[in-house]
Write a protein that holds these residues in place. Structure first.
Motif, PDB file in Angstrom:
ATOM      1  N   UNK A  89      13.346  23.192  -7.456  1.00  0.00           N
ATOM      2  CA  UNK A  89      12.661  23.874  -8.563  1.00  0.00           C
ATOM      3  C   UNK A  89      12.005  22.849  -9.487  1.00  0.00           C
ATOM      4  N   UNK A  90      10.688  22.954  -9.644  1.00  0.00           N
ATOM      5  CA  UNK A  90       9.926  22.061 -10.520  1.00  0.00           C
ATOM      6  C   UNK A  90       9.129  22.864 -11.542  1.00  0.00           C
ATOM      7  N   UNK A  91       9.657  23.992 -11.958  1.00  0.00           N
ATOM      8  CA  UNK A  91       8.973  24.824 -12.946  1.00  0.00           C
ATOM      9  C   UNK A  91       9.966  25.319 -14.003  1.00  0.00           C
ATOM     10  N   UNK A  92       9.473  25.467 -15.217  1.00  0.00           N
ATOM     11  CA  UNK A  92      10.269  26.029 -16.309  1.00  0.00           C
ATOM     12  C   UNK A  92      10.035  27.533 -16.375  1.00  0.00           C
ATOM     13  N   UNK A  93      11.116  28.299 -16.497  1.00  0.00           N
ATOM     14  CA  UNK A  93      11.010  29.746 -16.699  1.00  0.00           C
ATOM     15  C   UNK A  93      12.349  30.237 -17.239  1.00  0.00           C
ATOM     16  N   UNK A  94      12.366  30.533 -18.536  1.00  0.00           N
ATOM     17  CA  UNK A  94      13.629  30.921 -19.181  1.00  0.00           C
ATOM     18  C   UNK A  94      14.158  32.251 -18.669  1.00  0.00           C
ATOM     19  N   UNK A  95      13.290  33.016 -17.990  1.00  0.00           N
ATOM     20  CA  UNK A  95      13.718  34.328 -17.488  1.00  0.00           C
ATOM     21  C   UNK A  95      14.385  34.238 -16.114  1.00  0.00           C
ATOM     22  N   UNK A  96      14.290  33.065 -15.473  1.00  0.00           N
ATOM     23  CA  UNK A  96      14.914  32.896 -14.157  1.00  0.00           C
ATOM     24  C   UNK A  96      16.105  31.965 -14.302  1.00  0.00           C
ATOM     25  N   UNK A  97      17.274  32.453 -13.951  1.00  0.00           N
ATOM     26  CA  UNK A  97      18.520  31.718 -14.143  1.00  0.00           C
ATOM     27  C   UNK A  97      18.518  30.427 -13.337  1.00  0.00           C
ATOM     28  N   UNK A  98      18.959  29.342 -13.970  1.00  0.00           N
ATOM     29  CA  UNK A  98      19.183  28.087 -13.247  1.00  0.00           C
ATOM     30  C   UNK A  98      20.673  27.784 -13.323  1.00  0.00           C
ATOM     31  N   UNK A  99      21.287  27.469 -12.198  1.00  0.00           N
ATOM     32  CA  UNK A  99      22.750  27.347 -12.152  1.00  0.00           C
ATOM     33  C   UNK A  99      23.284  26.249 -13.060  1.00  0.00           C
ATOM     34  N   UNK A 100      22.466  25.231 -13.367  1.00  0.00           N
ATOM     35  CA  UNK A 100      22.954  24.141 -14.222  1.00  0.00           C
ATOM     36  C   UNK A 100      22.378  24.201 -15.636  1.00  0.00           C
ATOM     37  N   UNK A 101      21.582  25.233 -15.926  1.00  0.00           N
ATOM     38  CA  UNK A 101      21.000  25.468 -17.260  1.00  0.00           C
ATOM     39  C   UNK A 101      19.933  24.452 -17.659  1.00  0.00           C
ATOM     40  N   UNK A 102      19.707  23.421 -16.901  1.00  0.00           N
ATOM     41  CA  UNK A 102      18.675  22.436 -17.217  1.00  0.00           C
ATOM     42  C   UNK A 102      17.810  22.180 -15.990  1.00  0.00           C
ATOM     43  N   UNK A 103      16.543  21.874 -16.240  1.00  0.00           N
ATOM     44  CA  UNK A 103      15.609  21.614 -15.143  1.00  0.00           C
ATOM     45  C   UNK A 103      15.611  20.123 -14.838  1.00  0.00           C
ATOM     46  N   UNK A 104      16.219  19.752 -13.734  1.00  0.00           N
ATOM     47  CA  UNK A 104      16.288  18.348 -13.309  1.00  0.00           C
ATOM     48  C   UNK A 104      16.309  18.328 -11.784  1.00  0.00           C
ATOM     49  N   UNK A 105      15.123  18.281 -11.138  1.00  0.00           N
ATOM     50  CA  UNK A 105      15.085  18.381  -9.677  1.00  0.00           C
ATOM     51  C   UNK A 105      15.837  17.275  -8.951  1.00  0.00           C
ATOM     52  N   UNK A 106      15.862  16.078  -9.515  1.00  0.00           N
ATOM     53  CA  UNK A 106      16.591  14.991  -8.855  1.00  0.00           C
ATOM     54  C   UNK A 106      18.091  15.268  -8.877  1.00  0.00           C
TER      55      UNK A 106
ATOM     56  N   UNK B  33       8.938  13.105  -5.048  1.00  0.00           N
ATOM     57  CA  UNK B  33       8.291  12.381  -3.954  1.00  0.00           C
ATOM     58  C   UNK B  33       8.816  10.937  -3.867  1.00  0.00           C
ATOM     59  N   UNK B  34       8.916  10.297  -5.011  1.00  0.00           N
ATOM     60  CA  UNK B  34       9.422   8.918  -5.033  1.00  0.00           C
ATOM     61  C   UNK B  34      10.882   8.864  -4.574  1.00  0.00           C
ATOM     62  N   UNK B  35      11.688   9.823  -5.036  1.00  0.00           N
ATOM     63  CA  UNK B  35      13.105   9.856  -4.660  1.00  0.00           C
ATOM     64  C   UNK B  35      13.254  10.109  -3.160  1.00  0.00           C
TER      65      UNK B  35
ATOM     66  N   UNK C  33       4.626  15.206 -13.231  1.00  0.00           N
ATOM     67  CA  UNK C  33       5.690  14.200 -13.282  1.00  0.00           C
ATOM     68  C   UNK C  33       6.911  14.547 -12.433  1.00  0.00           C
ATOM     69  N   UNK C  34       7.333  15.819 -12.454  1.00  0.00           N
ATOM     70  CA  UNK C  34       8.510  16.206 -11.680  1.00  0.00           C
ATOM     71  C   UNK C  34       8.258  16.095 -10.178  1.00  0.00           C
ATOM     72  N   UNK C  35       7.062  16.469  -9.743  1.00  0.00           N
ATOM     73  CA  UNK C  35       6.722  16.357  -8.321  1.00  0.00           C
ATOM     74  C   UNK C  35       6.686  14.888  -7.909  1.00  0.00           C
ATOM     75  N   UNK C  36       6.117  14.044  -8.752  1.00  0.00           N
ATOM     76  CA  UNK C  36       6.077  12.613  -8.453  1.00  0.00           C
ATOM     77  C   UNK C  36       7.486  12.041  -8.356  1.00  0.00           C
TER      78      UNK C  36
END
Length: 367
Positions: free
Chosen positions: A105-122, A226-228, A220-223
């Protein structure tokens, strides 16, 4: 048929992407964890821009593209290797596939639950990688224990497998996937009966917001992903918008192209993802063209001409004599088979010839 499995944390867009890939609504896409329990299976068509112009040369309207299977697997959570969430069932499904497409997940959306509550794809990737590595470590240690008696008895296969297990265990214990351990071809063959999940080739699908698709590669998140992926997996990452892809899958081709153009995008991200997964599985395409049909056939990279002939029909491989061969690019440039022959682009290849992606072949055989 080889299979690629779609994995990821809950609510990252796996089922939405699966529906877009397979152009179906087989997978439930809902805003809560574990809406997928049993894996959904679908056939995916490999986009190939060569088929339509080739059909015009062959004077046929029948086109048969290459296909392979995708599985939509339930979301994984921290602790899956110890049975948390749908852990054991999830892991057994991953073991059944030949390659992994991890949706991030590389998008912010407060209406869609994220299991860790924070957006951090790595962090999300590392969660899944850790669980798969831990499960593989436990499996490798069990294999080592099983092999000890056979090794004492002098079993040569067991000795080779034990040597690989002794390399794999400290590597996995350091948190690294098995795929990144340097093994030669014999060692990889010896490791195959271990059925390690982190030995499977992996591709990352960066799921971006609808409005970000046009400039997705610059996000930035996609980059970061990709780097990781390159540094830690030696693999690649493809940017997609699962929501847009789901909408496109509902439209006729002409309308879908217009919609993409309105977004400033030339090609669907799903097309790039399918081709990347196809190549990740070590698959390549050769073509046949006649008035009956134009067809894309699937082979493994490195397949010889007789093996390719056997994909069309077992008699073709058994009685193989030679393959009349021309690259699709050369044939399209010439405009006809006759013109390609006149230009010297058509070759007669024998049993040792390794078929290249995009070769147009006509097999000569005798049984």
């Amino acid at each position: 048929m080889l299979r690629a499995g779609i994995v990821g944390l809950p609510n990252v867009g796996k089922s939405t992407l699966f529906n877009a890939l397979t152009r179906t609504r087989k997978a439930e896409a809902a805003n809560y964890p574990f809406c997928t329990v049993e894996p959904n299976v679908g056939i995916v068509v490999v986009p190939d821009a060569r088929l339509v112009p080739l059909s015009k040369i062959a004077k046929t309207s029948v086109i048969v593209p290459a296909t392979f299977e995708f599985l939509d697997i339930a979301g994984l959570v921290k602790g899956a290797s110890k049975g948390e969430g749908l852990g054991n069932k999830f892991l057994s499904h991953i073991r059944e596939v030949d390659a992994i497409v991890q949706v991030v997940r590389c998008f912010e959306n407060k209406d869609i639950v994220h299991v860790s509550d924070t957006l951090d794809p790595i962090a999300d990737i590392e969660t899944i990688t850790t669980e798969l590595v831990l499960a593989d470590l436990e499996s490798a240690m069990k294999q080592r224990d099983r092999l000890e008696t056979l090794v004492r008895g002098g079993n040569k296969a067991a000795i080779a497998q034990m040597a690989v297990a002794q390399k794999l265990i400290p590597h996995l214990d350091s948190g690294k996937p098995a795929l990144t351990l340097e093994l030669d071809s014999r060692e990889r063959d010896a490791a195959r009966p271990f059925f390690l999940m982190t030995m499977k080739p992996t591709l990352f699908a960066c799921n971006v917001a609808e409005g970000d698709l046009r400039n997705a590669d610059d996000l930035p998140l996609v980059k970061k992903v990709r780097d990781w992926a390159g540094a830690h997996h030696g693999s690649e990452a493809v940017a997609i918008s699962a929501q847009i892809e789901a909408e496109l899958s509902e439209l006729p081709d002409a309308e879908a192209k217009e919609y993409l153009a309105s977004l400033g995008v030339e090609e669907s991200g799903v097309g790039k993802l399918i081709r990347a997964a196809y190549h990740l599985l070590g698959l390549r395409t050769f073509l046949t063209a006649s008035e009956k049909e134009v067809r894309a056939w699937t082979i493994h990279a490195g397949a010889t001409a007789p093996r390719a002939a056997g994909v069309v029909h077992t008699d073709f491989e058994r009685g193989f004599i030679k393959a009349e061969t021309v690259s699709c690019d050369d044939l399209l440039k010439a405009g006809s088979m006759a013109a390609a022959r006149e230009a010297g682009a058509v070759r007669q290849e024998g049993r040792e010839y390794v078929v290249k992606d995009g070769d147009v072949l006509l097999f000569k055989f005798n049984v």
